[in-house]
Motif scaffolding. Structure first.
Motif, PDB file in Angstrom:
ATOM      1  N   MET A   1      -3.718  16.450   1.493  1.00 60.33           N
ATOM      2  CA  MET A   1      -3.014  15.265   1.964  1.00 60.33           C
ATOM      3  C   MET A   1      -1.615  15.643   2.455  1.00 60.33           C
ATOM      4  N   THR A   2      -1.223  15.057   3.550  1.00 62.86           N
ATOM      5  CA  THR A   2       0.105  15.353   4.069  1.00 62.86           C
ATOM      6  C   THR A   2       1.130  14.307   3.646  1.00 62.86           C
ATOM      7  N   VAL A   3       0.703  13.050   3.389  1.00 58.04           N
ATOM      8  CA  VAL A   3       1.629  11.980   3.004  1.00 58.04           C
ATOM      9  C   VAL A   3       1.028  11.195   1.855  1.00 58.04           C
ATOM     10  N   LEU A   4       1.828  10.945   0.829  1.00 60.67           N
ATOM     11  CA  LEU A   4       1.425  10.059  -0.263  1.00 60.67           C
ATOM     12  C   LEU A   4       2.420   8.915  -0.313  1.00 60.67           C
ATOM     13  N   VAL A   5       1.910   7.689  -0.213  1.00 59.71           N
ATOM     14  CA  VAL A   5       2.737   6.494  -0.273  1.00 59.71           C
ATOM     15  C   VAL A   5       2.522   5.842  -1.628  1.00 59.71           C
ATOM     16  N   ALA A   6       3.574   5.740  -2.426  1.00 59.86           N
ATOM     17  CA  ALA A   6       3.497   5.142  -3.756  1.00 59.86           C
ATOM     18  C   ALA A   6       3.911   3.682  -3.657  1.00 59.86           C
ATOM     19  N   GLY A   7       2.936   2.793  -3.749  1.00 65.87           N
ATOM     20  CA  GLY A   7       3.192   1.366  -3.631  1.00 65.87           C
ATOM     21  C   GLY A   7       2.487   0.791  -2.427  1.00 65.87           C
ATOM     22  N   ALA A   8       1.497  -0.080  -2.657  1.00 68.56           N
ATOM     23  CA  ALA A   8       0.683  -0.627  -1.566  1.00 68.56           C
ATOM     24  C   ALA A   8       1.006  -2.089  -1.312  1.00 68.56           C
ATOM     25  N   GLY A   9       2.299  -2.439  -1.424  1.00 64.19           N
ATOM     26  CA  GLY A   9       2.724  -3.742  -0.961  1.00 64.19           C
ATOM     27  C   GLY A   9       2.766  -3.742   0.561  1.00 64.19           C
ATOM     28  N   PRO A  10       3.308  -4.785   1.169  1.00 63.67           N
ATOM     29  CA  PRO A  10       3.324  -4.841   2.632  1.00 63.67           C
ATOM     30  C   PRO A  10       3.976  -3.633   3.290  1.00 63.67           C
ATOM     31  N   ALA A  11       5.116  -3.172   2.768  1.00 67.65           N
ATOM     32  CA  ALA A  11       5.803  -2.039   3.388  1.00 67.65           C
ATOM     33  C   ALA A  11       4.982  -0.759   3.267  1.00 67.65           C
ATOM     34  N   GLY A  12       4.521  -0.443   2.065  1.00 68.45           N
ATOM     35  CA  GLY A  12       3.764   0.782   1.861  1.00 68.45           C
ATOM     36  C   GLY A  12       2.443   0.784   2.599  1.00 68.45           C
ATOM     37  N   ALA A  13       1.730  -0.343   2.550  1.00 70.75           N
ATOM     38  CA  ALA A  13       0.425  -0.407   3.218  1.00 70.75           C
ATOM     39  C   ALA A  13       0.578  -0.310   4.725  1.00 70.75           C
ATOM     40  N   ARG A  14       1.565  -0.999   5.291  1.00 71.27           N
ATOM     41  CA  ARG A  14       1.749  -0.954   6.743  1.00 71.27           C
ATOM     42  C   ARG A  14       2.134   0.456   7.192  1.00 71.27           C
ATOM     43  N   LEU A  15       2.990   1.126   6.426  1.00 68.08           N
ATOM     44  CA  LEU A  15       3.360   2.498   6.771  1.00 68.08           C
ATOM     45  C   LEU A  15       2.141   3.403   6.731  1.00 68.08           C
ATOM     46  N   ALA A  16       1.324   3.270   5.691  1.00 62.96           N
ATOM     47  CA  ALA A  16       0.125   4.100   5.578  1.00 62.96           C
ATOM     48  C   ALA A  16      -0.796   3.891   6.774  1.00 62.96           C
ATOM     49  N   ILE A  17      -0.958   2.646   7.195  1.00 61.29           N
ATOM     50  CA  ILE A  17      -1.809   2.342   8.354  1.00 61.29           C
ATOM     51  C   ILE A  17      -1.257   3.008   9.602  1.00 61.29           C
ATOM     52  N   ARG A  18       0.030   2.856   9.840  1.00 63.66           N
ATOM     53  CA  ARG A  18       0.635   3.419  11.040  1.00 63.66           C
ATOM     54  C   ARG A  18       0.508   4.951  11.062  1.00 63.66           C
ATOM     55  N   LEU A  19       0.735   5.590   9.924  1.00 65.81           N
ATOM     56  CA  LEU A  19       0.655   7.047   9.871  1.00 65.81           C
ATOM     57  C   LEU A  19      -0.778   7.536  10.050  1.00 65.81           C
ATOM     58  N   ALA A  20      -1.737   6.830   9.432  1.00 70.82           N
ATOM     59  CA  ALA A  20      -3.141   7.217   9.592  1.00 70.82           C
ATOM     60  C   ALA A  20      -3.576   7.072  11.041  1.00 70.82           C
ATOM     61  N   GLN A  21      -3.140   6.015  11.690  1.00 67.21           N
ATOM     62  CA  GLN A  21      -3.476   5.820  13.098  1.00 67.21           C
ATOM     63  C   GLN A  21      -2.872   6.908  13.979  1.00 67.21           C
ATOM     64  N   ALA A  22      -1.767   7.511  13.513  1.00 64.95           N
ATOM     65  CA  ALA A  22      -1.121   8.589  14.268  1.00 64.95           C
ATOM     66  C   ALA A  22      -1.724   9.955  13.954  1.00 64.95           C
ATOM     67  N   GLY A  23      -2.735   9.996  13.062  1.00 62.84           N
ATOM     68  CA  GLY A  23      -3.417  11.251  12.788  1.00 62.84           C
ATOM     69  C   GLY A  23      -3.056  11.927  11.482  1.00 62.84           C
ATOM     70  N   GLU A  24      -2.199  11.292  10.673  1.00 60.63           N
ATOM     71  CA  GLU A  24      -1.831  11.885   9.389  1.00 60.63           C
ATOM     72  C   GLU A  24      -2.923  11.633   8.349  1.00 60.63           C
ATOM     73  N   GLN A  25      -3.031  12.561   7.401  1.00 62.71           N
ATOM     74  CA  GLN A  25      -3.839  12.325   6.206  1.00 62.71           C
ATOM     75  C   GLN A  25      -2.961  11.592   5.196  1.00 62.71           C
ATOM     76  N   VAL A  26      -3.380  10.407   4.808  1.00 65.39           N
ATOM     77  CA  VAL A  26      -2.518   9.549   3.992  1.00 65.39           C
ATOM     78  C   VAL A  26      -3.255   9.084   2.743  1.00 65.39           C
ATOM     79  N   MET A  27      -2.555   9.168   1.609  1.00 66.18           N
ATOM     80  CA  MET A  27      -3.033   8.583   0.360  1.00 66.18           C
ATOM     81  C   MET A  27      -2.105   7.439  -0.002  1.00 66.18           C
ATOM     82  N   LEU A  28      -2.674   6.285  -0.300  1.00 66.51           N
ATOM     83  CA  LEU A  28      -1.924   5.085  -0.669  1.00 66.51           C
ATOM     84  C   LEU A  28      -2.289   4.723  -2.101  1.00 66.51           C
ATOM     85  N   VAL A  29      -1.297   4.683  -2.983  1.00 66.73           N
ATOM     86  CA  VAL A  29      -1.543   4.513  -4.417  1.00 66.73           C
ATOM     87  C   VAL A  29      -0.784   3.287  -4.922  1.00 66.73           C
ATOM     88  N   ASP A  30      -1.456   2.457  -5.710  1.00 65.57           N
ATOM     89  CA  ASP A  30      -0.817   1.256  -6.240  1.00 65.57           C
ATOM     90  C   ASP A  30      -1.303   0.992  -7.667  1.00 65.57           C
TER      91      ASP A  30
END
Length: 397
Positions: A1-30
């Motif tokens: 994984m290249t990015v781990l986002v801790a917190g899947a509220g609106p800010a964390g979830a939206r960031l994870a979506i944007r990064l995944a759409q840009a080609g990053e491997q993203v883990m979202l944890v809540d």
């Protein structure tokens, strides 16, 4: 994984979506296992922002086209517009929609799990994922994002200063109940945002009633007391008195939730260090004048996604990237942000005595004479204070 986002509220979830759409491997944890639990945000958002941010219609709890302020003497003041000024979001549905969208974008979503920082370096971070259902595991990632809200859990674990002596955190707490009304009981609160301003309602804070679909009502209070002040009445007691005053105390309670809010006035605090960077409320995007931050949090996610994508294409030192992100976020929030913070500090810290109530009463009466519903929206959501300068001066001194 290249990015781990801790917190899947609106800010964390939206960031994870944007990064995944840009080609990053993203883990979202809540830590939540159900996105509908602890739907802590009242989430009143101007219509312009709802449309610009692309918030789905099925997340709209209700539309509103009016303001209703209850002043310190108990009088009601109303402002109305012909068209909808904004919506009250169903926060649980919004979070569920973002989780679903994240999974469709290829994000690895882990719910019911907490993130603890073990080691932070300039180019990577090692964390421990702790779940009650299974043994903990360690992950090393290129970027670690703190999206844990006002608690700023990872920033604090890393020893990153979240405030300075010159620019301390303004801290508040709120509680909200979701009540089930019927057509008759919801009528006085329909199509409007209602606020209760004055120490007779809430010392060092304010109360509100927001409409929702199916005749549901969000009723809550938020308190932002000065440091070292007495706690006063418990939040629950103040909320019950407000509900009783509104003749809503016999209604079934569908949900109870609450949370903390905190931000600084000058926003001089660090946004991260090394491979750790903050977004949303952890980055100070909650505006304490109206206690609202969801739209600012979402925009900080979009901004951070752009900055991190630039870093991927043109690698640079992490500290330089964090500084660039902080500068762009400050620019995005604008110069009025600091004024609104000073107004929040002056208003809520001092709202505990008859003198402050009289000052608030004069301000509301002035708005009643000279402002329309759209003007009030610009004042409270866009922080356009220019035309009210002389009346707001006492709050800035």
């Amino acid at each position: 994984m290249t990015v781990l986002v801790a917190g899947a509220g609106p800010a964390g979830a939206r960031l994870a979506i944007r990064l995944a759409q840009a080609g990053e491997q993203v883990m979202l944890v809540d830590p939540l296992s159900d996105p509908h639990r602890n739907a802590y945000s009242s989430a009143a958002v101007p219509m312009r922002d709802v449309l610009q941010l692309g918030i789905p219609n099925d997340c709209w709890g209700s539309r509103w086209n009016g303001w209703q302020l209850h002043d310190p003497e108990g009088m009601t003041h109303q402002w109305w517009a012909n068209d909808a000024l904004g919506v009250v979001l169903d926060f649980g549905r919004l979070r569920a929609a973002l989780w679903e969208q994240a999974c469709r974008a290829g994000v690895h979503l882990i719910s019911g799990c907490r993130v603890a920082l073990e080691q932070l370096q300039d180019d990577c971070a090692t964390v421990e994922l702790r779940s009650g259902r299974s043994a903990s595991e360690r992950r090393t990632v290129r970027w670690l994002v703190d999206a844990t809200g006002s608690q700023r859990i990872l920033l604090r674990q890393a020893g990153v200063p979240v405030e300075t002596r010159e620019d301390p955190l303004l801290k508040g707490e709120g509680v909200e109940w979701l009540l089930q009304a019927d057509d008759r009981r919801s009528a006085p609160w329909r199509d409007r945002l209602s606020f209760f301003l004055g120490s007779r309602w809430v010392s060092h804070g304010y109360g509100w009633v927001f409409p929702m679909d199916q005749h549901r009502l969000k009723v809550g209070i938020c308190r932002l007391p000065p440091p070292l002040s007495g706690r006063g009445d418990a939040l629950g007691s103040s909320l019950r008195r407000l509900i009783q005053h509104c003749d809503l105390d016999s209604l079934p309670v569908l949900d109870r939730h609450g949370g903390l809010v905190s931000s600084t006035v000058r926003r001089d605090q660090s946004m991260g260090r090394g491979a750790l960077i903050a977004v949303g409320d952890a980055a100070g995007t909650c505006n304490l004048l109206g206690g609202e931050g969801l739209r600012h949090a979402l925009r900080s996610s979009d901004l951070l996604a752009d900055v991190m994508s630039d870093e991927r294409a043109h690698p640079q030192k992490r500290d330089a990237l964090i500084s660039h992100y902080s500068s762009r976020l400050r620019q995005r929030l604008g110069w009025r942000w600091g004024i609104s913070g000073r107004l929040a500090r002056r208003t809520w810290w001092g709202l505990d005595a008859p003198r402050a109530d009289r000052r608030m009463l004069r301000l509301i009466e002035g708005l009643s004479r000279q402002a329309g519903a759209e003007d009030l929206s610009q004042l409270l959501f866009d922080y356009r204070f220019e035309r009210y300068g002389p009346r707001l001066l006492p709050y800035l001194i």
